[in-house]
Design a protein around this motif. Sequence first.
Motif, short mmCIF file in Angstrom:
data_model
loop_
_atom_site.label_atom_id
_atom_site.label_comp_id
_atom_site.label_asym_id
_atom_site.label_seq_id
_atom_site.Cartn_x
_atom_site.Cartn_y
_atom_site.Cartn_z
N PRO A 142 7.55 1.69 -3.42
CA PRO A 142 7.46 0.25 -4.11
C PRO A 142 6.03 -0.48 -4.39
O PRO A 142 5.41 -0.80 -5.23
CB PRO A 142 8.20 -0.83 -3.14
CG PRO A 142 9.13 0.22 -2.72
CD PRO A 142 8.52 1.24 -2.31
N GLU A 143 5.04 -0.05 -3.23
CA GLU A 143 3.58 -0.68 -3.41
C GLU A 143 2.89 0.34 -4.63
O GLU A 143 2.16 -0.48 -5.27
CB GLU A 143 2.77 -0.24 -2.05
CG GLU A 143 1.38 -0.82 -2.29
CD GLU A 143 0.75 -0.07 -0.93
OE1 GLU A 143 -0.29 0.99 -1.29
OE2 GLU A 143 0.91 -0.54 0.28
N ARG B 42 1.37 -1.16 -8.27
CA ARG B 42 -0.13 -0.85 -8.38
C ARG B 42 -0.33 -0.21 -9.58
O ARG B 42 -1.32 -0.49 -10.41
CB ARG B 42 -0.60 -0.19 -7.46
CG ARG B 42 -0.78 -0.80 -6.00
CD ARG B 42 -1.54 -0.09 -4.72
NE ARG B 42 -2.57 0.77 -4.97
CZ ARG B 42 -3.30 1.76 -4.29
NH1 ARG B 42 -2.43 2.06 -3.10
NH2 ARG B 42 -4.48 2.28 -4.61
N LEU B 43 0.55 0.61 -10.00
CA LEU B 43 0.50 1.20 -11.31
C LEU B 43 0.58 0.51 -12.58
O LEU B 43 -0.27 0.44 -13.33
CB LEU B 43 1.60 2.42 -11.65
CG LEU B 43 1.66 3.00 -12.88
CD1 LEU B 43 0.29 3.78 -13.19
CD2 LEU B 43 3.07 4.01 -12.82
N PRO C 67 -5.51 4.71 -0.44
CA PRO C 67 -4.86 5.69 -1.02
C PRO C 67 -3.59 5.64 -1.36
O PRO C 67 -2.82 4.57 -1.24
CB PRO C 67 -4.40 6.59 0.65
CG PRO C 67 -5.72 5.96 1.58
CD PRO C 67 -5.69 4.74 0.90
N ILE C 68 -3.15 6.21 -2.57
CA ILE C 68 -1.71 6.04 -3.36
C ILE C 68 -1.00 6.82 -2.53
O ILE C 68 -1.00 7.93 -2.03
CB ILE C 68 -2.11 6.63 -4.69
CG1 ILE C 68 -3.09 5.93 -5.49
CG2 ILE C 68 -0.66 6.45 -5.36
CD1 ILE C 68 -3.42 6.49 -6.79
N LEU D 263 0.61 9.79 -13.24
CA LEU D 263 1.21 10.80 -12.36
C LEU D 263 0.85 10.86 -10.88
O LEU D 263 1.45 11.26 -10.27
CB LEU D 263 0.56 12.28 -12.87
CG LEU D 263 1.21 12.45 -14.42
CD1 LEU D 263 0.63 13.84 -14.82
CD2 LEU D 263 2.80 12.59 -14.46
N GLU D 264 -0.33 10.02 -10.55
CA GLU D 264 -0.62 10.02 -8.95
C GLU D 264 0.37 9.29 -8.09
O GLU D 264 0.33 9.35 -7.09
CB GLU D 264 -1.98 9.39 -9.03
CG GLU D 264 -3.14 10.36 -9.68
CD GLU D 264 -4.45 9.39 -9.63
OE1 GLU D 264 -4.82 9.03 -8.56
OE2 GLU D 264 -5.05 8.94 -10.96
#
Length: 393
Positions: free
Chosen positions: A357-358, A362-363, A215-216, A387-388
Motif C-alpha cells: 500500500p505505501e 508513493r507511485l 527504500p521502495i 516498475l520499481e
Amino acid sequence: MRIEILVDNEDPRIYSLDRPKMVVGSHESCDIVINHKSISRKHLVLTGKDEKYFVADQGSTNGSYINEHRLVPGSAAEFSSFFPVRLGDNVLMTLLSDEDAQDLGPDNEFNNQAASAPQEREESTKMISLKDLNKSSTAGLVKKRTETVSKRKVSKKPVAPPKKDHASNVMMGFIGFLIVAGAGYYQFFLREVEVKVDSTKVEKKVEVVVVDDRPIKRVDYSTLPTPEAILAVIKNPKCSTDFEKNVCMDMPLIYQEKSGTVLYNKTIVIVADGLKYETQAKSYVKAPRPLDLGGSQAEINAYQIDLNLMMLVLWMKENIPSGPKETAGIHDFTMVVAFADLKPGPAVLMSALAFVPESFFRLKQRILEKHFIDAKQNGALEFSYALEYLRFL
C-alpha cells in the motif's frame, strides 16, 4: 438523518426523514416529488429500521442505481451515506446527517414536506435511451454535488454581531485608524516592492514531485494470491463490507463505474474496467503487436508489459487522488489492481498488478501530466520508473 435531492443543475433540496417509509417519485401523492423526465410516478421507496435505511426500486422505467449497479425492482438494498442513489439519469439522492445538512448553510432550508406538485407533463415517464443513461454516471453527479456543497459552505451567512457598546466603538475607531495608517504605509513604501515582485510572476503551472528517499517496498511473491483466486472474487459485490467501504471512501472514484474493491484474505483487490483502459493504453504503446507480425515470445511479453503498465498509470491518473495517504489501517495488506473484462458472462482477468500500500500511493505522487505528454512520443518508456513499485501477477 436527512435526504438531499440534486436534480440536474438545480440547488439541492433537503428533506427530513421523519417517517419510517417515504415514497419518491414524480406523482404529487409521493412524499418527495421530483419533476424530472427520467423519474417514474412512484420510482422508489425509502424505509428506515433500527437506525438503518433501505431503498427499493418500484419497477421504475429508468431504474435506480447504487455503485453503478441497477437495483432489482422490489428488492431492498441498504442505503448509507457512503454511496448515494442515482435515480434515472440526472437525479442524485444522498443520505445526510443533521450536522452535515446544517453545514450547508441557511440557504438550504430543511423541507419537511413534499415539494409542490409538478407542472403539466406527460402521464407516462419518458424512456431515457441507453446512450443517454451512459452519458450520466453517478461519478458526474457526485462531482457536481461536491462543487455545490463547497460553494454553500463558503457562502454561509455569518452570525450577526452583537450591538456595540461605547467601549466597542472606541476600539473600532482605533482599529480603523490602524487600517488607514497601514494603507498609507503600503501606498508609499511597499507598492514599489510589490510591483517588482508581480513582474517576476510566472503564469505557467509547474508540477512538483515530492522527493521520498526511503527504500521502495515491493510485494513478496509468496504472499500473492493466484490469478485464479483473483478471478474468483471479481464478480463479488464491491465496497460492501465496512472495511471495503472505508477503502472506497479513501479512493472515492474507483467504484463510480464498474470498479470497486473486494477483500480476499489479506489482499485488497481493486477491480478496474480492463477493456476501457486497454483501449486508452494502446495509443501510448508504439511497437506493433509482435504476435501479428510473427514475433518472438520475448517480443510479445515486452509488448504486453508496456500495455499493462500504461493501463495502470492511466487508471491511477483517473481514479487515485493526489496527495499523501495514510496507510496505517491497511499497511499489513497487499493491494492488487485487477483489470478485467466486465462484460456480462464469466469474468475474464486481463492483467493484475500487486503493490505494498505505501508504494501504491508513493507511485501516484510520481506520475505527472508531463509524463503522459512525453509518452505520446516515447511510449511506455516514460513510465519505466513505475516498475520499481509493483509486481505483475
